[in-house]
Design an enzyme around this catalytic site. Sequence first.
Site, PDB file in Angstrom:
ATOM      1  N   GLU A   1      -1.740   0.142   7.361  1.00 53.79           N
ATOM      2  CA  GLU A   1      -1.752   1.573   7.053  1.00 53.79           C
ATOM      3  C   GLU A   1      -3.129   2.054   6.615  1.00 53.79           C
ATOM      4  O   GLU A   1      -3.882   1.310   5.983  1.00 53.79           O
ATOM      5  CB  GLU A   1      -0.767   1.853   5.902  1.00 53.79           C
ATOM      6  CG  GLU A   1       0.642   1.487   6.249  1.00 53.79           C
ATOM      7  CD  GLU A   1       1.564   1.385   5.046  1.00 53.79           C
ATOM      8  OE1 GLU A   1       2.738   1.775   5.185  1.00 53.79           O
ATOM      9  OE2 GLU A   1       1.128   0.920   3.982  1.00 53.79           O
TER      10      GLU A   1
ATOM     11  N   GLY B   1       9.286  -1.938  -4.375  1.00 49.86           N
ATOM     12  CA  GLY B   1       9.232  -2.758  -3.157  1.00 49.86           C
ATOM     13  C   GLY B   1       9.650  -2.053  -1.872  1.00 49.86           C
ATOM     14  O   GLY B   1       9.221  -2.441  -0.793  1.00 49.86           O
ATOM     15  N   GLY B   2      10.466  -1.018  -1.964  1.00 49.75           N
ATOM     16  CA  GLY B   2      10.897  -0.296  -0.756  1.00 49.75           C
ATOM     17  C   GLY B   2       9.829   0.721  -0.403  1.00 49.75           C
ATOM     18  O   GLY B   2       9.723   1.761  -1.051  1.00 49.75           O
ATOM     19  N   ASP B   3       8.978   0.405   0.581  1.00 50.32           N
ATOM     20  CA  ASP B   3       7.822   1.281   0.816  1.00 50.32           C
ATOM     21  C   ASP B   3       7.488   1.392   2.294  1.00 50.32           C
ATOM     22  O   ASP B   3       6.349   1.601   2.667  1.00 50.32           O
ATOM     23  CB  ASP B   3       6.612   0.783   0.015  1.00 50.32           C
ATOM     24  CG  ASP B   3       6.198  -0.634   0.385  1.00 50.32           C
ATOM     25  OD1 ASP B   3       6.915  -1.273   1.194  1.00 50.32           O
ATOM     26  OD2 ASP B   3       5.159  -1.105  -0.101  1.00 50.32           O
TER      27      ASP B   3
HETATM   28  P1  NAD Z   1       5.185 -10.838  -2.792  1.00 53.37           P
HETATM   29  O1  NAD Z   1       5.603 -11.278  -1.444  1.00 53.37           O
HETATM   30  O2  NAD Z   1       4.020 -11.500  -3.451  1.00 53.37           O
HETATM   31  O3  NAD Z   1       6.415 -10.959  -3.805  1.00 53.37           O
HETATM   32  C1  NAD Z   1       7.710 -10.520  -3.492  1.00 53.37           C
HETATM   33  C2  NAD Z   1       8.713 -11.394  -4.215  1.00 53.37           C
HETATM   34  O4  NAD Z   1      10.014 -10.855  -3.987  1.00 53.37           O
HETATM   35  C3  NAD Z   1       8.733 -12.844  -3.734  1.00 53.37           C
HETATM   36  O5  NAD Z   1       8.475 -13.709  -4.823  1.00 53.37           O
HETATM   37  C4  NAD Z   1      10.142 -13.020  -3.168  1.00 53.37           C
HETATM   38  O6  NAD Z   1      10.673 -14.319  -3.386  1.00 53.37           O
HETATM   39  C5  NAD Z   1      10.912 -11.959  -3.942  1.00 53.37           C
HETATM   40  N1  NAD Z   1      12.173 -11.532  -3.338  1.00 53.37           N
HETATM   41  C6  NAD Z   1      12.424 -11.260  -2.009  1.00 53.37           C
HETATM   42  N2  NAD Z   1      13.719 -10.893  -1.871  1.00 53.37           N
HETATM   43  C7  NAD Z   1      14.281 -10.948  -3.113  1.00 53.37           C
HETATM   44  C8  NAD Z   1      15.580 -10.678  -3.608  1.00 53.37           C
HETATM   45  N3  NAD Z   1      16.562 -10.321  -2.790  1.00 53.37           N
HETATM   46  N4  NAD Z   1      15.812 -10.802  -4.943  1.00 53.37           N
HETATM   47  C9  NAD Z   1      14.821 -11.190  -5.798  1.00 53.37           C
HETATM   48  N5  NAD Z   1      13.557 -11.459  -5.374  1.00 53.37           N
HETATM   49  C10 NAD Z   1      13.293 -11.341  -4.051  1.00 53.37           C
HETATM   50  O7  NAD Z   1       4.928  -9.263  -2.686  1.00 53.37           O
HETATM   51  P2  NAD Z   1       4.144  -8.307  -3.701  1.00 53.37           P
HETATM   52  O8  NAD Z   1       2.716  -8.183  -3.345  1.00 53.37           O
HETATM   53  O9  NAD Z   1       4.514  -8.676  -5.108  1.00 53.37           O
HETATM   54  O10 NAD Z   1       4.820  -6.918  -3.328  1.00 53.37           O
HETATM   55  C11 NAD Z   1       6.176  -6.669  -3.650  1.00 53.37           C
HETATM   56  C12 NAD Z   1       6.644  -5.446  -2.915  1.00 53.37           C
HETATM   57  O11 NAD Z   1       5.980  -4.288  -3.430  1.00 53.37           O
HETATM   58  C13 NAD Z   1       6.331  -5.474  -1.417  1.00 53.37           C
HETATM   59  O12 NAD Z   1       7.464  -5.000  -0.727  1.00 53.37           O
HETATM   60  C14 NAD Z   1       5.165  -4.527  -1.258  1.00 53.37           C
HETATM   61  O13 NAD Z   1       5.126  -3.927   0.011  1.00 53.37           O
HETATM   62  C15 NAD Z   1       5.483  -3.511  -2.354  1.00 53.37           C
HETATM   63  N6  NAD Z   1       4.326  -2.784  -2.861  1.00 53.37           N
HETATM   64  C16 NAD Z   1       4.525  -1.481  -3.166  1.00 53.37           C
HETATM   65  C17 NAD Z   1       3.489  -0.733  -3.686  1.00 53.37           C
HETATM   66  C18 NAD Z   1       3.711   0.692  -4.083  1.00 53.37           C
HETATM   67  O14 NAD Z   1       2.759   1.406  -4.366  1.00 53.37           O
HETATM   68  N7  NAD Z   1       4.950   1.131  -4.165  1.00 53.37           N
HETATM   69  C19 NAD Z   1       2.227  -1.315  -3.877  1.00 53.37           C
HETATM   70  C20 NAD Z   1       2.063  -2.673  -3.598  1.00 53.37           C
HETATM   71  C21 NAD Z   1       3.127  -3.405  -3.088  1.00 53.37           C
END
Ligand code: NAD
Length: 349
Positions: free
Chosen positions: A64, A233-235
Site C-alpha cells: 500500500e 488487526g483487521g485492516d
Molecule cells: P504478526 O504476524 O507479527 O503477529 C500477529 C500475531 O497474531 C501472531 O503472533 C499470530 O500467532 C497471532 N494470531 C493469529 N491468529 C490468531 C488468533 N486467532 N488468535 C490469537 N492470536 C492469533 O503481526 P503484527 O505486525 O503484530 O500485526 C498484527 C496485525 O495488525 C496485522 O494484521 C497487521 O496488518 C495489523 N496492523 C494494523 C495497523 C493499524 O494501523 N491498524 C498497523 C500495523 C499492523
Amino acid sequence: MNTPSKHAYVPFVSVDNMMRLVHRIGIERMLCDLAAEIEADFLRWPDFDKTPRVASHSDIGVIELMPTSDGETYGFKYVNGHPSNTKQGLQTVTAFGLLADVATGYPLMLSEMTILTALRTAATSAMAARWLAPEGASVMALIGNGAQAEFQALAFKAVCGIKEVRLYDIDPAATRKCVRNLAGSGLVVTPCRSAEEAILNAQIITTCTADKQFATILTDNMVGSGVHINAVGGDCPGKTELHRDILLRSSIFVEYPPQTRIEGEIQQLASDHPVAELWEVITGRAAGRSSPTQTTLFDSVGFAVEDFSALRYVHRRLKEFGLYQDLDMIADPDDPRDLYGMILRAAKG
Ligand code: NAD
C-alpha cells in the site's frame, strides 16, 4: 518547511538510527510524544489532503501507498501486510516513508517506518482510548502477541495508565516472547491460555492478530458491556477480527470513513451504518464515550495523517540527535537545465 540546500542531500533515518532514537528519547516518552503529535494533527484534520490508501492486493498480502499533505509538507508511506511472512522468518508488516517540501517538491527526509509504524499505531490506539475507554481502566487484554504487541502494551501504560496486560496468542511462543520483552516494564504481565481467559476483568481489549481472512477473535458473548475494544488487526478487505454482532451493539469510531469502510471491521456492515470520526470526538463535534455501559470500538486501520505526524516528529528531532545519514538521492546539476551535461562531466571526473 525547510529550503533544501544547493547540495540536496536527503537525510535518511535507517533502522539502526531509528532504534538509537527510541533509546535516546525513551520508548514511553516517544509513545507519549507521538500520541500528542497525532492528536494535534487530528485537531486540524480539515487541513489535510485525504484519500483512502492505494492498495495492491495479492492472494497472500497487500502493498500500500499512504499519501497526505497539509499544504506545506507532503508525506507518504510504503507499507506491506503479509500474514504468512512470519513462517519464512519475514515480518508481516514492513514500511518506509518520505516527507517532502510542498513549495519545491524536494524530499526533506527518507525514513525506515517498520519501527515507526509500530510506534505510531500504538500511539494512535492509546490516544483514541484516552477519549473512549472507561474511566480508570487499568487492565487490558492483548490478543495477538506478534510484532505490534509490546508497542501497544507500552503505549497503553504510558498514555492511559494501564497497569496489567493479559496476553493470548494461538502461538504460545509469541506470548512467551511478549512476556520476556515486557519483563521489567512495570506492567503486570499475565499470559493466558485462551482469549476468554485474557479478557477476564479487562476494561480494554486490544485485538492485534494477523490472518488474511474473516477471523473471529472475539464473539459477541465474550464481550461484556462497557469495555473499549481497540481492533488493530483487521485492516484489509477480507481481513477482520470481530464477530459482526459485536459491531452492531458498539459505538464505532474510525480514522477516515472512506478507507475504513473498505478495510476495517465495518466492511461487515451496511455502507451507511453510523460511525463517528475520531477527529470529531477530539474537536468536540461528536460525542465519545457517554456512559459506563457503552461498548466503544476503535476500528483502527492506520491512516496517512498518523504517518505524517510520526515522520514530522522524527524530522524535527534530526538535528538534535544527528541520527541520520545524508543520501545522494536528488540529482543536483549546477545549471538546473543541464542534467545531461552533469552526466558528461561525471565521466571526466
Ligand atoms: P504478526 O504476524 O507479527 O503477529 C500477529 C500475531 O497474531 C501472531 O503472533 C499470530 O500467532 C497471532 N494470531 C493469529 N491468529 C490468531 C488468533 N486467532 N488468535 C490469537 N492470536 C492469533 O503481526 P503484527 O505486525 O503484530 O500485526 C498484527 C496485525 O495488525 C496485522 O494484521 C497487521 O496488518 C495489523 N496492523 C494494523 C495497523 C493499524 O494501523 N491498524 C498497523 C500495523 C499492523
